[in-house]
Motif scaffolding. Structure first.
Motif, PDB file in Angstrom:
ATOM      1  N   ARG A  79      -1.148  -3.364  14.002  1.00  0.00           N
ATOM      2  CA  ARG A  79      -0.835  -2.168  14.806  1.00  0.00           C
ATOM      3  C   ARG A  79      -2.100  -1.636  15.495  1.00  0.00           C
ATOM      4  N   ASP A  80      -3.186  -1.506  14.723  1.00  0.00           N
ATOM      5  CA  ASP A  80      -4.401  -0.928  15.291  1.00  0.00           C
ATOM      6  C   ASP A  80      -5.040  -1.855  16.321  1.00  0.00           C
ATOM      7  N   VAL A  81      -5.008  -3.173  16.051  1.00  0.00           N
ATOM      8  CA  VAL A  81      -5.571  -4.119  17.018  1.00  0.00           C
ATOM      9  C   VAL A  81      -4.791  -4.042  18.328  1.00  0.00           C
ATOM     10  N   LEU A  82      -3.465  -3.983  18.262  1.00  0.00           N
ATOM     11  CA  LEU A  82      -2.659  -3.946  19.484  1.00  0.00           C
ATOM     12  C   LEU A  82      -2.866  -2.643  20.251  1.00  0.00           C
ATOM     13  N   LEU A  83      -3.168  -1.560  19.553  1.00  0.00           N
ATOM     14  CA  LEU A  83      -3.402  -0.267  20.215  1.00  0.00           C
ATOM     15  C   LEU A  83      -4.873  -0.021  20.513  1.00  0.00           C
ATOM     16  N   GLN A  84      -5.718  -1.062  20.349  1.00  0.00           N
ATOM     17  CA  GLN A  84      -7.135  -0.940  20.685  1.00  0.00           C
ATOM     18  C   GLN A  84      -7.844   0.089  19.829  1.00  0.00           C
ATOM     19  N   ARG A  85      -7.580   0.092  18.546  1.00  0.00           N
ATOM     20  CA  ARG A  85      -8.293   0.995  17.652  1.00  0.00           C
ATOM     21  C   ARG A  85      -8.988   0.180  16.569  1.00  0.00           C
ATOM     22  N   ILE A  86     -10.136   0.665  16.094  1.00  0.00           N
ATOM     23  CA  ILE A  86     -10.773   0.026  14.942  1.00  0.00           C
ATOM     24  C   ILE A  86      -9.805   0.175  13.769  1.00  0.00           C
ATOM     25  N   PRO A  87      -9.428  -0.924  13.111  1.00  0.00           N
ATOM     26  CA  PRO A  87      -8.412  -0.828  12.057  1.00  0.00           C
ATOM     27  C   PRO A  87      -8.810   0.122  10.935  1.00  0.00           C
ATOM     28  N   THR A  88      -7.795   0.804  10.403  1.00  0.00           N
ATOM     29  CA  THR A  88      -7.999   1.744   9.304  1.00  0.00           C
ATOM     30  C   THR A  88      -8.723   1.085   8.133  1.00  0.00           C
ATOM     31  N   VAL A  89      -8.423  -0.198   7.878  1.00  0.00           N
ATOM     32  CA  VAL A  89      -9.029  -0.856   6.721  1.00  0.00           C
ATOM     33  C   VAL A  89     -10.546  -0.933   6.850  1.00  0.00           C
ATOM     34  N   LEU A  90     -11.083  -0.896   8.067  1.00  0.00           N
ATOM     35  CA  LEU A  90     -12.537  -0.876   8.246  1.00  0.00           C
ATOM     36  C   LEU A  90     -13.068   0.555   8.245  1.00  0.00           C
ATOM     37  N   ARG A  91     -12.306   1.480   8.847  1.00  0.00           N
ATOM     38  CA  ARG A  91     -12.773   2.871   8.915  1.00  0.00           C
ATOM     39  C   ARG A  91     -12.554   3.604   7.608  1.00  0.00           C
ATOM     40  N   SER A  92     -11.516   3.245   6.925  1.00  0.00           N
ATOM     41  CA  SER A  92     -11.131   3.724   5.597  1.00  0.00           C
ATOM     42  C   SER A  92     -10.959   5.211   5.376  1.00  0.00           C
ATOM     43  N   GLU A  93     -11.636   5.893   4.451  1.00  0.00           N
ATOM     44  CA  GLU A  93     -11.167   6.992   3.646  1.00  0.00           C
ATOM     45  C   GLU A  93     -10.302   6.361   2.576  1.00  0.00           C
ATOM     46  N   LEU A  94     -10.841   5.423   1.869  1.00  0.00           N
ATOM     47  CA  LEU A  94     -10.114   4.749   0.794  1.00  0.00           C
ATOM     48  C   LEU A  94      -8.799   4.157   1.277  1.00  0.00           C
ATOM     49  N   TYR A  95      -8.829   2.955   1.785  1.00  0.00           N
ATOM     50  CA  TYR A  95      -7.595   2.289   2.225  1.00  0.00           C
ATOM     51  C   TYR A  95      -7.440   0.944   1.506  1.00  0.00           C
ATOM     52  N   ALA A  96      -8.483   0.116   1.536  1.00  0.00           N
ATOM     53  CA  ALA A  96      -8.407  -1.172   0.837  1.00  0.00           C
ATOM     54  C   ALA A  96      -8.479  -0.974  -0.675  1.00  0.00           C
ATOM     55  N   ILE A  97      -9.259   0.003  -1.133  1.00  0.00           N
ATOM     56  CA  ILE A  97      -9.437   0.188  -2.579  1.00  0.00           C
ATOM     57  C   ILE A  97      -8.115   0.523  -3.280  1.00  0.00           C
ATOM     58  N   PRO A  98      -7.337   1.514  -2.829  1.00  0.00           N
ATOM     59  CA  PRO A  98      -6.054   1.749  -3.509  1.00  0.00           C
ATOM     60  C   PRO A  98      -5.122   0.542  -3.459  1.00  0.00           C
ATOM     61  N   ALA A  99      -5.161  -0.224  -2.369  1.00  0.00           N
ATOM     62  CA  ALA A  99      -4.321  -1.425  -2.310  1.00  0.00           C
ATOM     63  C   ALA A  99      -4.760  -2.428  -3.381  1.00  0.00           C
TER      64      ALA A  99
END
Lengths: 214, 214, 214
Positions: free
Chosen positions: C139-159
């Motif tokens: 979703r983020d790549v298609l909308l030209q945004r740095i993906p949440t998983v890189l910008r985080s606020e804890l995104y990969a860790i809870p997963a």
């Protein structure tokens, strides 16, 4: 494995050629890349949709890698665009036409191949549309643009129409060159009308057309 | 399945380590991400090319997921970059060197593994190049940059050279450590010369160098 | 093939629904797309993580294409977001909540399915995390945004936490509805706390928080 299906192969190679021209001309016009960048983008645009299709239906390695004709046609289209792109007038018009041609042909071949591999009709329609829009979406992602399939002017809808016609005619036993060409022409016509008149599918309720877009 | 090929494994792990350092240092320098973002980008850069290769040649689940050593090496490289990146001088130079090393090693291993899996020589050359450029392309897409393989300064060409040397030496029965290392060194040297002197492949006829790029 | 696992299916469909709402609402809010763009982005966000998972574990064609319920749920969620998105207040809050719900559910189902397919525990944890973050990253790549998983606020860790709980409870034979729901709730809670308090994982040594980000 459906190793030989001459109609599928012919349409697939025609779509590959159209998308190679489209991708390479886009690289010439938009991004001013060198020959390697131009040929790379042309080949990714040409082969991307079919590779995504073949990965999803587990036809691996993809036809691209087991059949040299795909690579040859994609390379030829990209090199032609590299060599002659600067002489072509109305480049942006040609780019749109080649994109619509690739979209139409790949929607037909994607749906047909998915049925061949045993997928259900709804799945084959979706897969046809994915095949059609896949290469152009990779092209747009690599060039940092919002993909056409999201911005539209009717892009996914004609692909779904062509894939649906393909699936229905195969199911009713009337598929063949006329049906396949008819499905592709229908998709191409809808897409070009959409581009010509700037048509878009409906917006969400409550949004007006004069709101700023991004 | 080629479960054990020590030369392939050693080169593959070395390439993984180089790309993990490259991806994580890029994250430190360009994007100022936190540790999770840095390690994530390092691991995607390190493992992306091999995963794309293994998907395309139907070697699934990818080696990354069936062999813990890839994950360990990718994580180690990323954590080293996280810990020491701020002390490294000339970070941008190191980033380019690690990228060229990963590109060279993966072009060799990608071509070699594709031949192992029964693909033809031309397909193996293409697949070697895809393996080499894949991880860095994912890195650039995720960071919103036009991928290096399109902007170049000789990026795809050295990968194709290394893959071609690999395929030829395997076919003529003279492949081994010297040939593999030689192919990787040739790729690395061409790439670094290209970076050093700002070389690019030819532009399309009619475009001059002083035109604005984007 | 694990054709029927009712718990896995229920969680997977719930995650699909949450991500469809998230992707389509994001399209309504951020990109002002038309109905086709909105539904397309909703479906890619909803189905992307599972497709990546199924490609990597060689469960092809992906569940999405062999089981119509995924397509139906993804389409329904997207259309609901299209129809009601303009009436929803606090849209950005809802977008974050649906994203966290999809992330949590897919981390559990991804890890569970990977174990079912015979992958080792570490691989299953990684694959669970990839399943969770995959759709949102597309979703983020298609909308030209740095993906949440890189910008985080804890995104990969809870997963990773949810996937680890899933793998451990399956290995110790105590997996079931309570364990699966507990793992998802743990992930959801960590993610929402991270968003609420703007938490990030540690930065590299030598970087201060007041440095400019991009």
């Amino acid at each position: 494995m459906t190793t030989e299906n001459p109609l599928l192969l012919a349409l697939d190679l025609a779509g590959t050629f159209a998308f190679a021209l489209n991708g390479a001309l886009t690289a010439v016009r938009v991004a001013r890349l060198d020959i390697v960048g131009i040929v790379t983008l042309g080949m990714i645009t040409a082969l991307g949709g079919g590779i995504i299709r073949d990965v999803l239906i587990d036809y691996l390695p993809p036809a691209t890698f087991s059949d040299w004709r795909y690579l040859a046609v994609a390379a030829a289209g990209s090199l032609i665009a590299f060599g002659f792109g600067h002489r072509m007038h109305r480049l942006s018009g040609l780019i749109v036409v080649f994109d619509a041609a690739g979209l139409s042909l790949f929607a037909v071949t994607g749906a047909s191949k998915a049925l061949d591999m045993g997928l259900g009709p709804a799945q084959a329609v979706i897969l046809g549309a994915i095949t059609g829009v896949g290469g152009g979406t990779l092209r747009d992602v690599l060039l940092q643009r919002i993909p056409t399939v999201l911005r539209s002017e009717l892009y996914a809808i004609p692909a779904l129409v062509a894939a649906t016609i393909t699936v229905l005619t195969i199911r009713f036993g009337v598929y063949g060159i006329p049906a396949a060409v008819g499905a592709a022409v229908a998709c191409f016509a809808i897409r070009m009308v959409g581009v010509r008149y700037g048509l878009n599918a409906p917006r969400p309720p409550g949004q007006t057309d004069d709101e700023p877009e991004r």
